[in-house]
Design a protein around this motif. Structure first.
Motif, PDB file in Angstrom:
ATOM      1  N   GLY A  23      -5.133  -3.191  -0.544  1.00 62.41           N
ATOM      2  CA  GLY A  23      -3.895  -3.537  -1.672  1.00 62.41           C
ATOM      3  C   GLY A  23      -3.328  -2.470  -2.005  1.00 62.41           C
ATOM      4  N   THR A  26      -1.102  -0.529   0.791  1.00 65.64           N
ATOM      5  CA  THR A  26      -0.196  -1.601   1.062  1.00 65.64           C
ATOM      6  C   THR A  26       0.699  -2.151   0.144  1.00 65.64           C
ATOM      7  N   ASP A  28       0.386  -4.112  -2.588  1.00 67.20           N
ATOM      8  CA  ASP A  28       0.109  -5.351  -2.549  1.00 67.20           C
ATOM      9  C   ASP A  28      -0.744  -6.027  -3.738  1.00 67.20           C
TER      10      ASP A  28
END
Length: 58
Positions: A23, A26, A28
């Motif tokens: 996460g 990326t 995210d």
């Protein structure tokens, strides 16, 4: 602490760490939060098992 329970707790912590890292990489936030929650779940399971062990010794 039962070996199976200990492994399960450590597995949750590891999976959470990996998800959180992916996460982060990326960008995210959902995956970061999911990973953090999974790590917390593993820590909680580990704490519960330690309490159980403490009562078994008495």
């Amino acid at each position: 602490m039962g070996a199976d329970d200990k492994l399960e707790a450590k597995g949750d912590q590891l999976k959470g760490k990996v998800k959180e890292g992916i996460g982060d990489a990326t960008n995210d936030p959902g995956l970061q939060a999911e990973g953090s929650a999974e790590q917390s779940k593993g820590h909680l399971k580990e704490a519960v098992e330690k309490v159980k062990d403490a009562f078994k010794k008495d």
